[in-house]
Design an enzyme around this catalytic site. Structure first.
Site, PDB file in Angstrom:
ATOM      1  CG  ASP A   1      -5.674  -0.928   6.372  1.00  0.00           C
ATOM      2  OD1 ASP A   1      -5.521  -1.645   5.359  1.00  0.00           O
ATOM      3  OD2 ASP A   1      -4.729  -0.296   6.900  1.00  0.00           O
TER       4      ASP A   1
ATOM      5  CB  THR B   1      -0.845  -0.004   1.307  1.00  0.00           C
ATOM      6  OG1 THR B   1      -1.657  -1.163   1.334  1.00  0.00           O
ATOM      7  CG2 THR B   1      -1.716   1.227   1.450  1.00  0.00           C
TER       8      THR B   1
ATOM      9  N   GLY C   1      -4.546  -5.259   6.675  1.00  0.00           N
ATOM     10  CA  GLY C   1      -5.651  -4.349   6.917  1.00  0.00           C
ATOM     11  C   GLY C   1      -6.650  -4.846   7.932  1.00  0.00           C
TER      12      GLY C   1
ATOM     13  NE  ARG D   1      -8.621  -7.660   2.484  1.00  0.00           N
ATOM     14  CZ  ARG D   1      -7.591  -6.838   2.610  1.00  0.00           C
ATOM     15  NH1 ARG D   1      -7.296  -5.998   1.626  1.00  0.00           N
ATOM     16  NH2 ARG D   1      -6.850  -6.830   3.699  1.00  0.00           N
TER      17      ARG D   1
END
Ligand code: GLY
Length: 360
Positions: free
Chosen positions: A236, A205, A259, A233
């Site tokens: 976070d 990320t 996450g 899915r």
């Protein structure tokens, strides 16, 4: 989760008591990079964000808004086919389709926008900003998010690069011997080129947060999420308070890594609340990481010694320009632009990483 094999991850079912190094030990393990300067502008990002911090700081120095600056920064990574954890070229879900998550927060106006499980748009951070600016909503997901992005003129493209497809196909053909997908009889000698083993499993990320000389704060988080995830899915990254939180009076925080663990402790919001109650950015991050360890009860998520078999990194910057990043496991890095340069620094950590068995 590049250096944890899927098998190791799934069969790690030995119940164990969580043992967390004390905050004192964790702090002692850290070389120290929390700095204070009330008027110092700072841009902080995950380790893949050095170029992002540079671009964002250039824009902030030129007087641009902090949110426009951090979005322009992460756009570099979103559009980079070689970063297989964010945007175009990101690893796909289990069906081979790339689904992206992103959110933005603008401190000066206390506004936020988010998209989740969006397909076909290279720069979900721009769509998140449009949700903030051009709707009465905070979050739009899936097909509706794509239609919204197209309504605003963003181009729909195939996000799956050939390299990502080949890595996904290798996963598809080798993760189970109880389906009908078979690996080739002769394994092509191209691992160095494709890099299969770097991408067994990843939560990669980019988070980027900035504070300007005037004390305005913004942040963005954007990702292709967990590789080979169940379609739909959501991690976070697009969740305000989990993958990102900004309070213009206090500071900003973001998260990368697993996450599901970050969502359970409202990770970024908890970091900012810790700073509100007087903790430094580093103390704030380490406290929340300890909470993640404490709330990880599933034996499948623990190593034999009881410690998590995954990693989470947290990033924090205060209104005064103090900054820090910390991870559960050593070895993680983060990028920062401050005092006229972009650089990559080591994160603080709770646990020293052993040779094998944990993610980076
Ligand atoms: N932190 C990225 C994800 O879990 O999707």
């Amino acid at each position: 989760m590049s250096d944890v094999s899927r098998r190791d991850f799934m069969v790690s079912a030995v119940a164990a008591t969580v043992t967390v190094h004390s905050m004192t030990n964790a702090k002692a393990a850290f070389a120290g990079n929390t700095q204070t300067n009330p008027s110092r502008p700072v841009v902080i990002a995950s380790g893949n964000g050095e170029a992002a911090t540079k671009r964002a700081m250039e824009m902030i120095t030129a007087g641009k808004d902090t949110l426009d600056a951090v979005i322009a920064g992460v756009n570099i990574v979103e559009e980079d086919p070689n970063d297989m954890t964010v945007g175009y070229g990101g690893l796909p879900n289990e069906d081979g389709v790339v689904e992206l998550d992103s959110c933005v927060m603008h401190g000066p106006t206390c506004r936020a926008g988010s998209v989740a499980a969006i397909r076909g748009i290279k720069t979900p951070s721009k769509v998140a900003k449009l949700v903030m600016d051009r709707t009465d909503h905070v979050m739009i997901v899936g097909e509706g998010a794509l239609r919204f992005a197209k309504a605003h003129g963003l181009e729909e493209v195939n996000l799956l690069t050939d390299r990502a497809r080949r890595i996904w196909l290798k996963w598809k053909e080798s993760h189970s011997d109880r389906d009908d997908w078979l690996p080739p009889a002769e394994v092509p000698d191209d691992d160095q080129v494709v890099g299969y083993h770097d991408y067994d499993w990843t939560y990669g990320t980019i988070n980027c947060c900035a504070v300007s000389a005037g004390g305005d704060i913004s942040g963005v988080t954007t990702t292709s999420g967990l590789s080979y995830k169940i379609p739909g899915r959501v991690g976070d990254s697009p969740i305000i308070g989990a993958g990102l939180y900004v309070d213009n009076k206090i500071g900003a925080a973001g998260a990368t890594g697993r996450g599901e663990a970050v969502i359970k402790v409202c990770g970024a919001h908890s970091v900012v609340e810790n700073m509100r109650h007087g903790l430094s950015p580093m103390e704030a991050c380490l406290d929340v990481l300890k909470r993640i360890v404490d709330t990880t009860t599933e034996s499948r998520l623990k190593r034999k010694d009881g410690k998590p078999n995954f990693n989470v990194s947290l990033y924090a910057v205060s209104k005064r320009g103090e900054y820090a990043s910390a991870a559960i496991w050593s070895g993680a890095t983060y990028a920062v632009n401050a005092d006229g340069e972009s650089r990559v620094e080591d994160c603080a950590f709770l646990y020293k990483k052993p040779g094998k068995g944990v993610t980076k």
